[in-house]
Design a protein around this motif. Sequence first.
Motif, PDB file in Angstrom:
ATOM      1  N   ALA A 156       1.010  -1.060   0.101  1.00  0.00           N
ATOM      2  CA  ALA A 156      -0.270   0.213   0.059  1.00  0.00           C
ATOM      3  C   ALA A 156       0.936   1.111   0.179  1.00  0.00           C
ATOM      4  O   ALA A 156       0.484   2.159  -0.850  1.00  0.00           O
ATOM      5  CB  ALA A 156      -0.923   0.012   1.123  1.00  0.00           C
ATOM      6  N   ARG A 161       0.191   8.427  -5.359  1.00  0.00           N
ATOM      7  CA  ARG A 161      -0.183   9.077  -4.698  1.00  0.00           C
ATOM      8  C   ARG A 161      -1.070  10.460  -4.966  1.00  0.00           C
ATOM      9  O   ARG A 161      -0.245  10.565  -5.991  1.00  0.00           O
ATOM     10  CB  ARG A 161       0.415   9.753  -3.546  1.00  0.00           C
ATOM     11  CG  ARG A 161       1.609   8.731  -3.154  1.00  0.00           C
ATOM     12  CD  ARG A 161       1.177   7.893  -1.907  1.00  0.00           C
ATOM     13  NE  ARG A 161       1.582   6.840  -1.119  1.00  0.00           N
ATOM     14  CZ  ARG A 161       2.557   6.782   0.107  1.00  0.00           C
ATOM     15  NH1 ARG A 161       2.571   8.645   0.925  1.00  0.00           N
ATOM     16  NH2 ARG A 161       2.829   6.224   0.550  1.00  0.00           N
ATOM     17  N   ARG A 162      -2.197  10.921  -4.811  1.00  0.00           N
ATOM     18  CA  ARG A 162      -2.656  11.637  -5.705  1.00  0.00           C
ATOM     19  C   ARG A 162      -1.919  12.342  -5.338  1.00  0.00           C
ATOM     20  O   ARG A 162      -1.283  13.594  -4.954  1.00  0.00           O
ATOM     21  CB  ARG A 162      -4.033  11.923  -5.004  1.00  0.00           C
ATOM     22  CG  ARG A 162      -4.412  13.094  -6.258  1.00  0.00           C
ATOM     23  CD  ARG A 162      -5.991  13.566  -4.862  1.00  0.00           C
ATOM     24  NE  ARG A 162      -7.476  12.387  -5.176  1.00  0.00           N
ATOM     25  CZ  ARG A 162      -8.016  12.171  -4.838  1.00  0.00           C
ATOM     26  NH1 ARG A 162      -8.758  13.161  -3.686  1.00  0.00           N
ATOM     27  NH2 ARG A 162      -9.058  11.195  -4.227  1.00  0.00           N
ATOM     28  N   VAL A 200      -7.291   0.073   6.037  1.00  0.00           N
ATOM     29  CA  VAL A 200      -7.280   2.065   5.685  1.00  0.00           C
ATOM     30  C   VAL A 200      -6.338   2.851   5.709  1.00  0.00           C
ATOM     31  O   VAL A 200      -6.220   3.952   5.408  1.00  0.00           O
ATOM     32  CB  VAL A 200      -8.826   2.713   5.994  1.00  0.00           C
ATOM     33  CG1 VAL A 200      -9.433   2.004   5.478  1.00  0.00           C
ATOM     34  CG2 VAL A 200      -8.417   2.944   7.381  1.00  0.00           C
ATOM     35  N   GLY A 201      -5.024   2.347   6.411  1.00  0.00           N
ATOM     36  CA  GLY A 201      -4.149   3.453   6.462  1.00  0.00           C
ATOM     37  C   GLY A 201      -3.241   2.546   7.247  1.00  0.00           C
ATOM     38  O   GLY A 201      -2.951   1.577   8.112  1.00  0.00           O
ATOM     39  N   PHE A 218       0.638   5.519   4.244  1.00  0.00           N
ATOM     40  CA  PHE A 218      -0.571   5.362   3.068  1.00  0.00           C
ATOM     41  C   PHE A 218      -1.137   5.044   4.371  1.00  0.00           C
ATOM     42  O   PHE A 218      -1.661   5.506   5.031  1.00  0.00           O
ATOM     43  CB  PHE A 218      -0.458   4.209   2.604  1.00  0.00           C
ATOM     44  CG  PHE A 218      -1.123   2.805   2.892  1.00  0.00           C
ATOM     45  CD1 PHE A 218      -2.159   2.468   3.034  1.00  0.00           C
ATOM     46  CD2 PHE A 218      -0.271   2.238   4.097  1.00  0.00           C
ATOM     47  CE1 PHE A 218      -2.944   1.887   3.308  1.00  0.00           C
ATOM     48  CE2 PHE A 218      -0.774   1.245   4.438  1.00  0.00           C
ATOM     49  CZ  PHE A 218      -2.300   1.151   4.412  1.00  0.00           C
ATOM     50  N   SER A 219      -2.222   6.401   3.930  1.00  0.00           N
ATOM     51  CA  SER A 219      -3.694   6.500   3.924  1.00  0.00           C
ATOM     52  C   SER A 219      -4.725   6.367   2.890  1.00  0.00           C
ATOM     53  O   SER A 219      -4.273   6.797   1.681  1.00  0.00           O
ATOM     54  CB  SER A 219      -3.660   8.009   4.649  1.00  0.00           C
ATOM     55  OG  SER A 219      -3.136   8.803   5.845  1.00  0.00           O
ATOM     56  N   HIS A 220      -6.242   5.618   3.008  1.00  0.00           N
ATOM     57  CA  HIS A 220      -6.667   5.521   2.095  1.00  0.00           C
ATOM     58  C   HIS A 220      -7.961   6.029   2.878  1.00  0.00           C
ATOM     59  O   HIS A 220      -8.972   6.467   2.009  1.00  0.00           O
ATOM     60  CB  HIS A 220      -7.374   4.017   1.689  1.00  0.00           C
ATOM     61  CG  HIS A 220      -6.221   2.967   1.539  1.00  0.00           C
ATOM     62  ND1 HIS A 220      -6.135   1.863   1.271  1.00  0.00           N
ATOM     63  CD2 HIS A 220      -5.174   4.087   0.532  1.00  0.00           C
ATOM     64  CE1 HIS A 220      -5.273   1.721   0.727  1.00  0.00           C
ATOM     65  NE2 HIS A 220      -4.607   2.582  -0.116  1.00  0.00           N
ATOM     66  N   GLU A 221      -8.415   6.860   4.268  1.00  0.00           N
ATOM     67  CA  GLU A 221      -8.726   7.581   4.328  1.00  0.00           C
ATOM     68  C   GLU A 221      -8.209   8.709   5.462  1.00  0.00           C
ATOM     69  O   GLU A 221      -7.504   8.372   6.037  1.00  0.00           O
ATOM     70  CB  GLU A 221      -9.970   6.238   5.553  1.00  0.00           C
ATOM     71  CG  GLU A 221     -10.819   5.600   4.665  1.00  0.00           C
ATOM     72  CD  GLU A 221     -11.605   4.801   5.656  1.00  0.00           C
ATOM     73  OE1 GLU A 221     -12.150   5.505   7.516  1.00  0.00           O
ATOM     74  OE2 GLU A 221     -13.259   3.877   5.103  1.00  0.00           O
TER      75      GLU A 221
END
Length: 310
Positions: A156, A161-162, A200-201, A218-221
């Motif tokens: 992950a 990354r955006r 989610v992180g 990483f962070s998905h939320e």
Amino acid sequence: MTELVAASVDSANTPQVSEQRQALFREPVARRVQRVVLGTAWAVQPSRIGSLPGLARLWLADLVGGGRELPDPRRPANAMGACGIVHDPTPERLVEAYGRGLFPLAHFGPLKWMSPPDRCILTFADLHIERTLRRLMRQGRYTVTFDRAFDEVMVACAGRRRGRWPLTWITPRVMRLYAELHDAGHAHSFEVWNRTGALVGGGYGVAVGGAFFGESQFSHERNTSKLGLTVLHWHLARWGFLLDDGKWPTPTTCAMGFRCVPREEFLALLGDAVARPGRTGRWVAETGPETVAHWRPEDCAHARRSSQAA
């Protein structure tokens, strides 16, 4: 108090897990080509191209008569902090290198030992927990574990990354290397799970003595990596660690109280930290976000001093 216990069964050497890792760490040819192209473009940016001659001299010297000894972190070959070429990166060699202030890095080609001119570090008395983060931690929406999904966290962290180049130094080779370090009890992950049980992180890093070296997060939320990292810092402070080395500054780490220090100051602090007893093996979270939300960083330092006095 929420008690969170990480899985402790070590089955990393079974054929099934080995096959899972091979599948998890696999990189398609197109992605590999993209990494080489973007890595080259990254290296020739105006702010970095001046480091290439020193890197070329380093490669040439290694080709002619490169040794297997760790380089001096105080004598980099270029402004980025490249000190030497990595040979035979065993878990033991990595632990020794981290203890000396070196770490491996490369987007492609041979791994280089790095010692940047400045290091972004956190000493836990300086930790800042934002009011919004404390509120999120008290809501009970997330749980945090340690060392339960190390491989998945690395994958992950290597994801896109955006707003940033789709380029990572966390290559399949690096993943295999740190997976071995994790199996040896020196690399650790923190995982943040939401109420549905989704990862989610999280993040991962290396522990040597009383120093923790963060590799990636990483962070998905929203704010989940910051939440998990704060829970990790509560444990590190409680366990007697002196610092967390974030390597380079990021908006997340700077907001949490990390500060940049010159190489010499970092190496002096590191010497004190790695001289402390280490904490190897799988880690288990002793408490959760709801409790850590009420933490003042000086509390753990005071508790540790009281314990030592007793």
